[in-house]
Every structure is written in C-alpha cells, then in structure tokens.
Design a protein around this motif. Structure first.
Motif, PDB file in Angstrom:
ATOM      1  N   ILE A  38      -7.118  -0.919  26.034  1.00 43.31           N
ATOM      2  CA  ILE A  38      -6.366  -1.402  24.879  1.00 43.31           C
ATOM      3  C   ILE A  38      -5.622  -0.217  24.278  1.00 43.31           C
ATOM      4  N   ILE A  39      -4.333  -0.416  24.020  1.00 48.68           N
ATOM      5  CA  ILE A  39      -3.533   0.595  23.346  1.00 48.68           C
ATOM      6  C   ILE A  39      -3.332   0.107  21.916  1.00 48.68           C
ATOM      7  N   TYR A  40      -3.980   0.785  20.988  1.00 49.69           N
ATOM      8  CA  TYR A  40      -3.909   0.405  19.573  1.00 49.69           C
ATOM      9  C   TYR A  40      -2.900   1.316  18.894  1.00 49.69           C
ATOM     10  N   ILE A  41      -1.850   0.718  18.314  1.00 53.15           N
ATOM     11  CA  ILE A  41      -0.813   1.513  17.674  1.00 53.15           C
ATOM     12  C   ILE A  41      -0.624   1.081  16.228  1.00 53.15           C
ATOM     13  N   GLY A  42      -0.371   2.048  15.378  1.00 53.35           N
ATOM     14  CA  GLY A  42      -0.125   1.798  13.967  1.00 53.35           C
ATOM     15  C   GLY A  42       1.126   2.528  13.521  1.00 53.35           C
ATOM     16  N   SER A  43       1.505   2.326  12.276  1.00 50.19           N
ATOM     17  CA  SER A  43       2.738   2.906  11.771  1.00 50.19           C
ATOM     18  C   SER A  43       2.580   3.278  10.306  1.00 50.19           C
ATOM     19  N   LEU A  44       3.266   4.345   9.907  1.00 52.37           N
ATOM     20  CA  LEU A  44       3.326   4.724   8.500  1.00 52.37           C
ATOM     21  C   LEU A  44       4.610   4.239   7.837  1.00 52.37           C
ATOM     22  N   SER A  45       5.519   3.654   8.619  1.00 55.86           N
ATOM     23  CA  SER A  45       6.798   3.238   8.043  1.00 55.86           C
ATOM     24  C   SER A  45       6.631   2.076   7.071  1.00 55.86           C
ATOM     25  N   LYS A  46       5.669   1.172   7.330  1.00 55.38           N
ATOM     26  CA  LYS A  46       5.429   0.059   6.412  1.00 55.38           C
ATOM     27  C   LYS A  46       4.604   0.503   5.205  1.00 55.38           C
ATOM     28  N   LEU A  47       3.803   1.523   5.393  1.00 56.18           N
ATOM     29  CA  LEU A  47       2.924   1.976   4.322  1.00 56.18           C
ATOM     30  C   LEU A  47       3.640   2.904   3.343  1.00 56.18           C
ATOM     31  N   LEU A  48       4.555   3.738   3.861  1.00 53.65           N
ATOM     32  CA  LEU A  48       5.216   4.726   3.008  1.00 53.65           C
ATOM     33  C   LEU A  48       6.698   4.413   2.800  1.00 53.65           C
ATOM     34  N   ALA A  49       7.472   4.463   3.879  1.00 51.15           N
ATOM     35  CA  ALA A  49       8.909   4.200   3.776  1.00 51.15           C
ATOM     36  C   ALA A  49       9.456   3.957   5.176  1.00 51.15           C
ATOM     37  N   PRO A  50      10.449   3.070   5.319  1.00 50.79           N
ATOM     38  CA  PRO A  50      11.008   2.777   6.643  1.00 50.79           C
ATOM     39  C   PRO A  50      11.564   4.008   7.353  1.00 50.79           C
ATOM     40  N   ALA A 106      -0.205  14.685   7.681  1.00 54.95           N
ATOM     41  CA  ALA A 106      -1.595  14.989   8.029  1.00 54.95           C
ATOM     42  C   ALA A 106      -2.368  15.455   6.794  1.00 54.95           C
ATOM     43  N   GLU A 107      -1.730  16.274   5.957  1.00 55.15           N
ATOM     44  CA  GLU A 107      -2.393  16.727   4.733  1.00 55.15           C
ATOM     45  C   GLU A 107      -2.641  15.566   3.776  1.00 55.15           C
ATOM     46  N   LEU A 108      -1.673  14.644   3.670  1.00 53.38           N
ATOM     47  CA  LEU A 108      -1.837  13.488   2.784  1.00 53.38           C
ATOM     48  C   LEU A 108      -2.965  12.574   3.266  1.00 53.38           C
ATOM     49  N   ILE A 109      -3.137  12.507   4.580  1.00 52.06           N
ATOM     50  CA  ILE A 109      -4.229  11.703   5.128  1.00 52.06           C
ATOM     51  C   ILE A 109      -5.572  12.387   4.850  1.00 52.06           C
ATOM     52  N   GLU A 110      -5.619  13.679   5.082  1.00 48.36           N
ATOM     53  CA  GLU A 110      -6.874  14.421   4.937  1.00 48.36           C
ATOM     54  C   GLU A 110      -7.365  14.474   3.493  1.00 48.36           C
ATOM     55  N   ASP A 111      -6.447  14.592   2.526  1.00 48.99           N
ATOM     56  CA  ASP A 111      -6.901  14.717   1.134  1.00 48.99           C
ATOM     57  C   ASP A 111      -7.058  13.356   0.429  1.00 48.99           C
ATOM     58  N   GLY A 112      -6.831  12.276   1.162  1.00 47.24           N
ATOM     59  CA  GLY A 112      -7.066  10.946   0.607  1.00 47.24           C
ATOM     60  C   GLY A 112      -5.883  10.321  -0.102  1.00 47.24           C
ATOM     61  N   THR A 113      -4.735  11.012  -0.166  1.00 49.19           N
ATOM     62  CA  THR A 113      -3.577  10.472  -0.869  1.00 49.19           C
ATOM     63  C   THR A 113      -3.086   9.169  -0.231  1.00 49.19           C
ATOM     64  N   ILE A 114      -3.024   9.146   1.086  1.00 48.86           N
ATOM     65  CA  ILE A 114      -2.550   7.945   1.782  1.00 48.86           C
ATOM     66  C   ILE A 114      -3.474   6.765   1.502  1.00 48.86           C
ATOM     67  N   LYS A 115      -4.764   7.007   1.499  1.00 51.55           N
ATOM     68  CA  LYS A 115      -5.729   5.928   1.253  1.00 51.55           C
ATOM     69  C   LYS A 115      -5.569   5.375  -0.156  1.00 51.55           C
ATOM     70  N   ARG A 116      -5.389   6.248  -1.133  1.00 55.46           N
ATOM     71  CA  ARG A 116      -5.184   5.776  -2.506  1.00 55.46           C
ATOM     72  C   ARG A 116      -3.871   5.012  -2.636  1.00 55.46           C
ATOM     73  N   HIS A 117      -2.842   5.510  -1.972  1.00 52.42           N
ATOM     74  CA  HIS A 117      -1.548   4.819  -2.003  1.00 52.42           C
ATOM     75  C   HIS A 117      -1.657   3.436  -1.378  1.00 52.42           C
ATOM     76  N   ALA A 118      -2.408   3.325  -0.295  1.00 50.54           N
ATOM     77  CA  ALA A 118      -2.565   2.026   0.377  1.00 50.54           C
ATOM     78  C   ALA A 118      -3.232   1.015  -0.546  1.00 50.54           C
ATOM     79  N   ARG A 119      -4.244   1.444  -1.300  1.00 49.32           N
ATOM     80  CA  ARG A 119      -4.906   0.524  -2.232  1.00 49.32           C
ATOM     81  C   ARG A 119      -3.936   0.040  -3.308  1.00 49.32           C
ATOM     82  N   LYS A 120      -3.129   0.962  -3.838  1.00 52.41           N
ATOM     83  CA  LYS A 120      -2.161   0.583  -4.868  1.00 52.41           C
ATOM     84  C   LYS A 120      -1.093  -0.341  -4.301  1.00 52.41           C
ATOM     85  N   ALA A 121      -0.578  -0.012  -3.119  1.00 50.96           N
ATOM     86  CA  ALA A 121       0.455  -0.836  -2.504  1.00 50.96           C
ATOM     87  C   ALA A 121      -0.070  -2.235  -2.205  1.00 50.96           C
TER      88      ALA A 121
END
Length: 214
Positions: A49-61, A98-113
């Motif tokens: 299985i090839i599992y692929i994700g994207s940050l374009s929908k989470l952050l910006a196109p 990578a830094e935003l993922i490691e320090d939890g910023t992306i996770k917090r942004h995802a909850r708000k979004a």
C-alpha cells in the motif's frame, strides 16, 4: 469509504496481487464520529500500500509538499522517478515545515482548521436546506471540504453553472468529476473551505438567484 468497504478492498488487493494507492489528502478534516483508520493502518506487512498525504489542503494550495509511506523498495523507485522530474525540490520550505511538525504547530493548526471548516460545512448545509430544498438534495458529509449537491429531475447542472457564471459565481457541475460523460450526474461539487461566513451567504444567494427555470 466506510470500514466494511475498506476491508473488502484490502481482500480484493490481497487475492489479486494489486497495489493500493491511498490518497488521504483530507485526513485531518473528519467532523462527525471518530476518524476512520486508513487502509495502510489495517493492512498486513506483505500487502503493498502506498499511503500519500498532502500539506496543501492543511496549510495553503501553494505549498506543494506531501508525504508518502510505503515498503522500502517502492519508496526507492518513487525517489528515483521523483529525482528525474525535480532533482532539488524546495529545501528551505521542507526544513521549515519539518520544524512546524516537530514543535506541534501543524497539529495545533489542524485542530483549529477542523473547527473552522466544521462550522462552514454546517452553515452551507443549512443555507442549502433553507434556500434550495425543493430543487436539490445532499447527504451531509462526515468529512472533507465540499458538499455533493444532487439536482432533482428536470434541472441541468451545466445550464445552472452557465447562469451562475453570468452573475460572477463559479460552480463546478458534476460532469467535471464524472467518468460517465454520456449521462453525467446532474450535481454540483460545492466547496466551502475557502469562504468565510459572509462569503458563503453571498455565494448561496447568487447560486439561488441563478437557478434556471425548469
């Protein structure tokens, strides 16, 4: 796909030796109920299985950065082909993400979004029910960033889209998403993520006014 269909798909892939490409681009946007585990989390290790994700929908196109999880030999083949297309990529952007993922910023942004898009989904659904229930129908999506609006008999999505365009509103009729072009679905894919409350109200108002007569 619901859980039962996902398990059946895994069984089909196992029996016929297929590789599954699981594009989980909107995984973060599950609004109702508990998130459904991806196929990659349920499959046995020998099933490719090839599992692929994207940050374009989470952050910006404009952020064209994603991720892939697969067996090592598959990832090596993907890397070789990727290098043939784009040898360098965007290293400063990738390191910043990578830094935003490691320090939890992306996770917090995802909850708000998720909270913001949940509210926008519910607002669009309410407006559609109030304004267009006599001519359309839809199932409230448990996740994702759009509503699939089906038209009642006698209405043409392409005619409606052309009428909406004359008012300055761009909507995508079902033929743009349907493999069946002879008798495509008379429907619209209405995205709600990029519009705030005032814009959603205005858009649905224009959509209602542009409705063609039967």
């Amino acid at each position: 796909m619901g859980v039962a269909r996902r398990l059946r798909l895994l069984d089909v892939a196992r029996r016929f030796g297929h590789v599954i490409i699981e594009d989980d681009y909107d995984n973060e946007y599950r609004f109702d109920g508990r998130p459904i585990l991806p196929l990659a989390a349920r499959a046995e290790g020998d099933l490719p299985i090839i599992y692929i994700g994207s940050l374009s929908k989470l952050l910006a196109p404009g952020i064209r950065v994603g991720d892939a999880v697969a067996q090592p030999q598959i990832l090596m083949q993907m890397t070789d082909r990727r290098e043939a297309l784009d040898r360098q990529g965007d290293l400063p952007l990738e390191h910043a993400l990578a830094e935003l993922i490691e320090d939890g910023t992306i996770k917090r942004h995802a909850r708000k979004a998720r909270r913001v898009y949940h509210a926008r989904r519910d607002l669009m659904a309410r407006l559609l029910r109030e304004r267009l229930s006599e001519d359309t129908q839809f199932s409230l999506p448990a996740g994702g960033l759009a509503i699939w609006l089906r038209l009642n008999e006698g209405l043409s999505a392409e005619t409606w889209a052309a009428s909406a365009a004359e008012l300055g509103l761009s909507v995508m009729p079902g033929i743009q998403f349907d493999l069946e072009t002879v008798r495509p679905a008379e429907a619209f894919r209405l995205g709600f993520a990029g519009l705030d409350e005032n814009e959603l109200v205005r858009a649905i108002d224009m959509f209602e006014r542009s409705k063609p007569t039967r």
